[in-house]
Write an enzyme that holds these catalytic residues in place. Structure first.
Site, PDB file in Angstrom:
ATOM      1  N   GLY A  29       0.854  -1.198   0.000  1.00  0.00           N
ATOM      2  CA  GLY A  29       0.000   0.000   0.000  1.00  0.00           C
ATOM      3  C   GLY A  29       0.882   1.237   0.000  1.00  0.00           C
ATOM      4  O   GLY A  29       0.505   2.297   0.498  1.00  0.00           O
ATOM      5  N   GLY A  31       1.817   3.275  -2.245  1.00  0.00           N
ATOM      6  CA  GLY A  31       1.506   4.439  -3.069  1.00  0.00           C
ATOM      7  C   GLY A  31       0.482   5.356  -2.427  1.00  0.00           C
ATOM      8  O   GLY A  31       0.157   6.415  -2.970  1.00  0.00           O
ATOM      9  N   GLY A  33      -1.775   7.420   0.886  1.00  0.00           N
ATOM     10  CA  GLY A  33      -1.558   8.578   1.754  1.00  0.00           C
ATOM     11  C   GLY A  33      -0.603   8.288   2.900  1.00  0.00           C
ATOM     12  O   GLY A  33       0.239   9.124   3.249  1.00  0.00           O
ATOM     13  N   ASP A  55       2.057  -1.671  -4.436  1.00  0.00           N
ATOM     14  CA  ASP A  55       0.720  -1.049  -4.429  1.00  0.00           C
ATOM     15  C   ASP A  55       0.042  -1.378  -5.739  1.00  0.00           C
ATOM     16  O   ASP A  55       0.713  -1.717  -6.725  1.00  0.00           O
ATOM     17  CB  ASP A  55       0.840   0.481  -4.249  1.00  0.00           C
ATOM     18  CG  ASP A  55      -0.474   1.110  -3.776  1.00  0.00           C
ATOM     19  OD1 ASP A  55      -1.508   0.948  -4.462  1.00  0.00           O
ATOM     20  OD2 ASP A  55      -0.481   1.749  -2.713  1.00  0.00           O
ATOM     21  N   ARG A 110     -14.579   3.219  11.828  1.00  0.00           N
ATOM     22  CA  ARG A 110     -13.548   2.332  11.258  1.00  0.00           C
ATOM     23  C   ARG A 110     -14.171   0.990  10.860  1.00  0.00           C
ATOM     24  O   ARG A 110     -13.773   0.378   9.873  1.00  0.00           O
ATOM     25  CB  ARG A 110     -12.416   2.121  12.273  1.00  0.00           C
ATOM     26  CG  ARG A 110     -11.568   3.372  12.520  1.00  0.00           C
ATOM     27  CD  ARG A 110     -10.493   3.085  13.534  1.00  0.00           C
ATOM     28  NE  ARG A 110      -9.733   4.259  13.931  1.00  0.00           N
ATOM     29  CZ  ARG A 110     -10.124   5.144  14.830  1.00  0.00           C
ATOM     30  NH1 ARG A 110     -11.304   5.015  15.428  1.00  0.00           N
ATOM     31  NH2 ARG A 110      -9.366   6.165  15.157  1.00  0.00           N
ATOM     32  N   SER A 141      -3.903  -1.152   8.377  1.00  0.00           N
ATOM     33  CA  SER A 141      -5.232  -1.042   7.748  1.00  0.00           C
ATOM     34  C   SER A 141      -6.343  -1.249   8.766  1.00  0.00           C
ATOM     35  O   SER A 141      -6.322  -2.211   9.541  1.00  0.00           O
ATOM     36  CB  SER A 141      -5.375  -2.099   6.647  1.00  0.00           C
ATOM     37  OG  SER A 141      -4.199  -2.210   5.893  1.00  0.00           O
ATOM     38  N   ASN A 142      -7.328  -0.369   8.703  1.00  0.00           N
ATOM     39  CA  ASN A 142      -8.465  -0.437   9.626  1.00  0.00           C
ATOM     40  C   ASN A 142      -9.582  -1.327   9.100  1.00  0.00           C
ATOM     41  O   ASN A 142      -9.705  -1.516   7.891  1.00  0.00           O
ATOM     42  CB  ASN A 142      -9.021   0.988   9.825  1.00  0.00           C
ATOM     43  CG  ASN A 142      -8.317   1.696  10.960  1.00  0.00           C
ATOM     44  OD1 ASN A 142      -8.087   1.131  12.018  1.00  0.00           O
ATOM     45  ND2 ASN A 142      -7.978   2.967  10.725  1.00  0.00           N
ATOM     46  N   ASP A 173      -2.195   6.301  18.592  1.00  0.00           N
ATOM     47  CA  ASP A 173      -2.909   6.661  19.823  1.00  0.00           C
ATOM     48  C   ASP A 173      -1.926   7.166  20.883  1.00  0.00           C
ATOM     49  O   ASP A 173      -2.218   8.104  21.621  1.00  0.00           O
ATOM     50  CB  ASP A 173      -3.695   5.450  20.345  1.00  0.00           C
ATOM     51  CG  ASP A 173      -4.646   4.915  19.299  1.00  0.00           C
ATOM     52  OD1 ASP A 173      -5.338   5.734  18.660  1.00  0.00           O
ATOM     53  OD2 ASP A 173      -4.692   3.692  19.102  1.00  0.00           O
ATOM     54  N   ARG A 176      -0.580  10.694  19.811  1.00  0.00           N
ATOM     55  CA  ARG A 176      -1.641  11.697  20.043  1.00  0.00           C
ATOM     56  C   ARG A 176      -1.762  12.002  21.532  1.00  0.00           C
ATOM     57  O   ARG A 176      -1.897  13.161  21.939  1.00  0.00           O
ATOM     58  CB  ARG A 176      -2.990  11.148  19.565  1.00  0.00           C
ATOM     59  CG  ARG A 176      -3.218  11.299  18.107  1.00  0.00           C
ATOM     60  CD  ARG A 176      -4.632  10.859  17.726  1.00  0.00           C
ATOM     61  NE  ARG A 176      -4.768  10.985  16.286  1.00  0.00           N
ATOM     62  CZ  ARG A 176      -5.327  10.092  15.488  1.00  0.00           C
ATOM     63  NH1 ARG A 176      -5.852   8.984  16.007  1.00  0.00           N
ATOM     64  NH2 ARG A 176      -5.402  10.289  14.196  1.00  0.00           N
ATOM     65  N   HIS A 200      -7.794  -0.246  18.798  1.00  0.00           N
ATOM     66  CA  HIS A 200      -7.635   1.006  18.047  1.00  0.00           C
ATOM     67  C   HIS A 200      -8.957   1.438  17.416  1.00  0.00           C
ATOM     68  O   HIS A 200      -9.143   1.378  16.212  1.00  0.00           O
ATOM     69  CB  HIS A 200      -6.537   0.856  16.979  1.00  0.00           C
ATOM     70  CG  HIS A 200      -6.392   2.088  16.134  1.00  0.00           C
ATOM     71  ND1 HIS A 200      -5.905   3.284  16.635  1.00  0.00           N
ATOM     72  CD2 HIS A 200      -6.705   2.334  14.830  1.00  0.00           C
ATOM     73  CE1 HIS A 200      -5.927   4.194  15.694  1.00  0.00           C
ATOM     74  NE2 HIS A 200      -6.416   3.648  14.589  1.00  0.00           N
TER      75      HIS A 200
HETATM   76  P1  NAD Z   1      -5.098   5.611   0.820  1.00  0.00           P
HETATM   77  O1  NAD Z   1      -6.333   5.325   0.067  1.00  0.00           O
HETATM   78  O2  NAD Z   1      -4.461   6.955   0.667  1.00  0.00           O
HETATM   79  O3  NAD Z   1      -3.979   4.532   0.463  1.00  0.00           O
HETATM   80  C1  NAD Z   1      -4.245   3.173   0.490  1.00  0.00           C
HETATM   81  C2  NAD Z   1      -3.414   2.513  -0.584  1.00  0.00           C
HETATM   82  O4  NAD Z   1      -3.654   1.107  -0.536  1.00  0.00           O
HETATM   83  C3  NAD Z   1      -3.754   2.982  -2.020  1.00  0.00           C
HETATM   84  O5  NAD Z   1      -2.591   3.461  -2.659  1.00  0.00           O
HETATM   85  C4  NAD Z   1      -4.302   1.729  -2.681  1.00  0.00           C
HETATM   86  O6  NAD Z   1      -3.975   1.633  -4.061  1.00  0.00           O
HETATM   87  C5  NAD Z   1      -3.600   0.647  -1.856  1.00  0.00           C
HETATM   88  N1  NAD Z   1      -4.241  -0.648  -1.967  1.00  0.00           N
HETATM   89  C6  NAD Z   1      -5.556  -0.969  -1.921  1.00  0.00           C
HETATM   90  N2  NAD Z   1      -5.728  -2.291  -2.076  1.00  0.00           N
HETATM   91  C7  NAD Z   1      -4.495  -2.821  -2.219  1.00  0.00           C
HETATM   92  C8  NAD Z   1      -4.010  -4.126  -2.423  1.00  0.00           C
HETATM   93  N3  NAD Z   1      -4.830  -5.174  -2.534  1.00  0.00           N
HETATM   94  N4  NAD Z   1      -2.683  -4.309  -2.522  1.00  0.00           N
HETATM   95  C9  NAD Z   1      -1.833  -3.258  -2.431  1.00  0.00           C
HETATM   96  N5  NAD Z   1      -2.232  -1.995  -2.236  1.00  0.00           N
HETATM   97  C10 NAD Z   1      -3.553  -1.780  -2.142  1.00  0.00           C
HETATM   98  O7  NAD Z   1      -5.398   5.320   2.371  1.00  0.00           O
HETATM   99  P2  NAD Z   1      -4.508   5.731   3.636  1.00  0.00           P
HETATM  100  O8  NAD Z   1      -4.911   7.067   4.116  1.00  0.00           O
HETATM  101  O9  NAD Z   1      -3.092   5.474   3.312  1.00  0.00           O
HETATM  102  O10 NAD Z   1      -5.045   4.669   4.719  1.00  0.00           O
HETATM  103  C11 NAD Z   1      -4.800   3.304   4.558  1.00  0.00           C
HETATM  104  C12 NAD Z   1      -5.423   2.505   5.693  1.00  0.00           C
HETATM  105  O11 NAD Z   1      -4.780   2.819   6.933  1.00  0.00           O
HETATM  106  C13 NAD Z   1      -6.908   2.777   5.915  1.00  0.00           C
HETATM  107  O12 NAD Z   1      -7.565   1.565   6.162  1.00  0.00           O
HETATM  108  C14 NAD Z   1      -6.923   3.642   7.169  1.00  0.00           C
HETATM  109  O13 NAD Z   1      -8.130   3.548   7.873  1.00  0.00           O
HETATM  110  C15 NAD Z   1      -5.780   3.040   7.937  1.00  0.00           C
HETATM  111  N6  NAD Z   1      -5.227   3.874   9.008  1.00  0.00           N
HETATM  112  C16 NAD Z   1      -4.839   3.249  10.153  1.00  0.00           C
HETATM  113  C17 NAD Z   1      -4.280   3.976  11.181  1.00  0.00           C
HETATM  114  C18 NAD Z   1      -3.842   3.293  12.446  1.00  0.00           C
HETATM  115  O14 NAD Z   1      -3.601   3.976  13.444  1.00  0.00           O
HETATM  116  N7  NAD Z   1      -3.669   1.999  12.467  1.00  0.00           N
HETATM  117  C19 NAD Z   1      -4.129   5.361  11.049  1.00  0.00           C
HETATM  118  C20 NAD Z   1      -4.528   5.961   9.875  1.00  0.00           C
HETATM  119  C21 NAD Z   1      -5.101   5.210   8.841  1.00  0.00           C
HETATM  120  C1  LMR Z   2      -6.729   7.239  13.088  1.00  0.00           C
HETATM  121  O1  LMR Z   2      -6.796   6.948  14.279  1.00  0.00           O
HETATM  122  O2  LMR Z   2      -6.466   8.395  12.697  1.00  0.00           O
HETATM  123  C2  LMR Z   2      -6.918   6.165  12.053  1.00  0.00           C
HETATM  124  O3  LMR Z   2      -7.369   4.977  12.624  1.00  0.00           O
HETATM  125  C3  LMR Z   2      -7.725   6.593  10.887  1.00  0.00           C
HETATM  126  C4  LMR Z   2      -9.167   6.837  11.219  1.00  0.00           C
HETATM  127  O4  LMR Z   2     -10.017   6.297  10.500  1.00  0.00           O
HETATM  128  O5  LMR Z   2      -9.461   7.588  12.152  1.00  0.00           O
END
Ligand code: NAD
Ligand code: LMR
Length: 340
Positions: A29, A31, A33, A55, A110, A141-142, A173, A176, A200
């Site tokens: 993943g 590529g 955010g 990605d 989530r 991933s959430n 967490d 923050r 989380h």
């Molecule tokens: P995003 O959409 O910007 O990026 C996700 C990337 O995953 C994309 O580039 C997409 O092409 C890629 N992707 C999707 N399916 C795929 C696959 N099968 N194989 C490879 N790549 C794949 O999203 P983001 O903002 O980067 O967030 C990603 C995840 O992280 C979300 O589920 C979000 O909720 C989670 N997240 C978790 C936390 C935490 O504290 N654990 C914090 C923030 C976000």
């Molecule tokens: C966070 O805590 O920022 C992440 O789990 C992303 C979300 O969906 O809030």
């Protein structure tokens, strides 16, 4: 007890005056955010010598871009279009970071991400079980409370599950909590440490304020602070207004966590950080995964620490946390049980 790899590394250290370590790290993943800045931060980690990015879109561009930074690692990008793209990204890697999946939009929980992300995480876990069964798998991933059990079930089905090597990343967490408590107390955030346990999402995020130096904080202030830590993710989702959730602070949190994993694998002493892991703490109550501070070592999670003393208010919050966690974990497990 040290693994052969850790012993080899110690031996290398004896004969090396420059970089003692060489770890492979894979970002799935990369590529996205989170994936892009996380990959940048892993490129800056001198323990990493081989960085692999995967990605559905953009991994090759990110890899080429990062490859011009003069640090210790090579960087390669892989896509699903090329034959063996995922295999080559994962082959024999030491650490897998998984931020692949969709983020929230305003109004979503989530758990609303489960319908899409569960399948993504399952399929990536299947590949990891096949190509790097001994790697430390770090799930971002959430919904983390459910995606970590999904990875565990996939690894169990493949006969390669090692509970010491599976981690849900809850570091955001903690960072923050440090920041928010410093804003309340007017202190230096880099000197604030708050142990955050549980899971989380919302009420499963349990910051132990009673164990900080600010335990005497007025009740109303404390309740507002706890609520802000539990729902800090919503602040970012609302501010981004449809363009996703936390990415940059998450990348920093993910890189901090991955850095701890690498320190542990490298045999450094006293590496302790919280993570959502297969935990004995509340297993007798049917809660198989729980986040608490863990000591990391060459074999992964070496020791799972208990929660210590809780205030009566925290005991009540723990009960609420467990009620939600047990359902989130069961949902992840059921998804794999029901998958063909
Ligand atoms: P995003 O959409 O910007 O990026 C996700 C990337 O995953 C994309 O580039 C997409 O092409 C890629 N992707 C999707 N399916 C795929 C696959 N099968 N194989 C490879 N790549 C794949 O999203 P983001 O903002 O980067 O967030 C990603 C995840 O992280 C979300 O589920 C979000 O909720 C989670 N997240 C978790 C936390 C935490 O504290 N654990 C914090 C923030 C976000
Ligand atoms: C966070 O805590 O920022 C992440 O789990 C992303 C979300 O969906 O809030």
């Amino acid at each position: 007890m040290f693994s052969t790899k850790a012993l080899n590394k110690s031996t290398q250290r004896l004969f090396s005056t420059t970089n003692p370590t060489n770890f492979k790290v894979t970002v799935l993943g990369a590529g996205g955010g989170i994936g892009q800045p996380l990959s940048l931060l892993m490129k800056l980690n001198h323990k990493v010598t081989d960085l692999r990015l995967y990605d559905l879109r953009g991994a090759k561009g990110v890899a080429t871009d990062l490859s011009h930074i003069p640090t210790n690692s090579t960087v390669q990008g892989f896509t699903p279009e090329e034959s063996d793209g995922l295999k080559n990204a994962l082959d024999n890697t030491d650490v897998v970071l998984i931020p692949a999946g969709v983020p929230r939009k305003p109004g979503m929980t989530r758990d609303d991400l489960f319908s899409i992300n569960a399948g993504i995480v399952r399929d990536l876990a299947k590949a990891a079980a096949q190509y790097c069964p001994n790697a430390a798998i770090c799930v971002i991933s959430n919904p983390v409370n459910s995606t970590v059990p999904i990875v565990a079930e996939v690894f169990k089905k493949s006969g390669v599950y090692n509970p010491k090597k599976l981690f849900g990343v809850t570091t955001l967490d903690s960072i923050r909590a440090s920041r928010f408590i410093s804003e309340v107390e007017g202190t230096n955030p880099t000197q604030e440490k708050v142990t955050v346990v549980g899971g989380h999402s919302g009420v499963t995020i349990l910051p132990l304020i009673s164990q900080t130096k600010h335990s005497m904080m007025p009740k109303e202030t404390r309740e507002k602070l706890i609520h802000r830590i539990q729902f800090g993710g919503d602040e970012v989702v609302q501010a981004k207004n449809g363009a996703g959730s936390a990415t940059l602070s998450m990348a920093q949190a993910g890189a901090l966590f991955a850095g701890k994993i690498l320190q542990g694998l490298d045999g450094e002493a006293d590496v302790i950080t919280p993570s959502f892991v297969d935990s004995p703490l509340f297993k007798n109550e049917g809660i198989e995964f729980f986040s608490s501070p863990i000591t990391l070592g060459p074999e992964g999670a070496e020791k799972i620490h208990s929660l210590g003393n809780l205030s009566s208010e925290e005991e009540e919050m723990l009960a609420t946390c467990k009620e939600t966690l047990v359902k989130n974990i069961a949902k992840g497990k059921k998804f794999i049980d029901d998958s063909k």
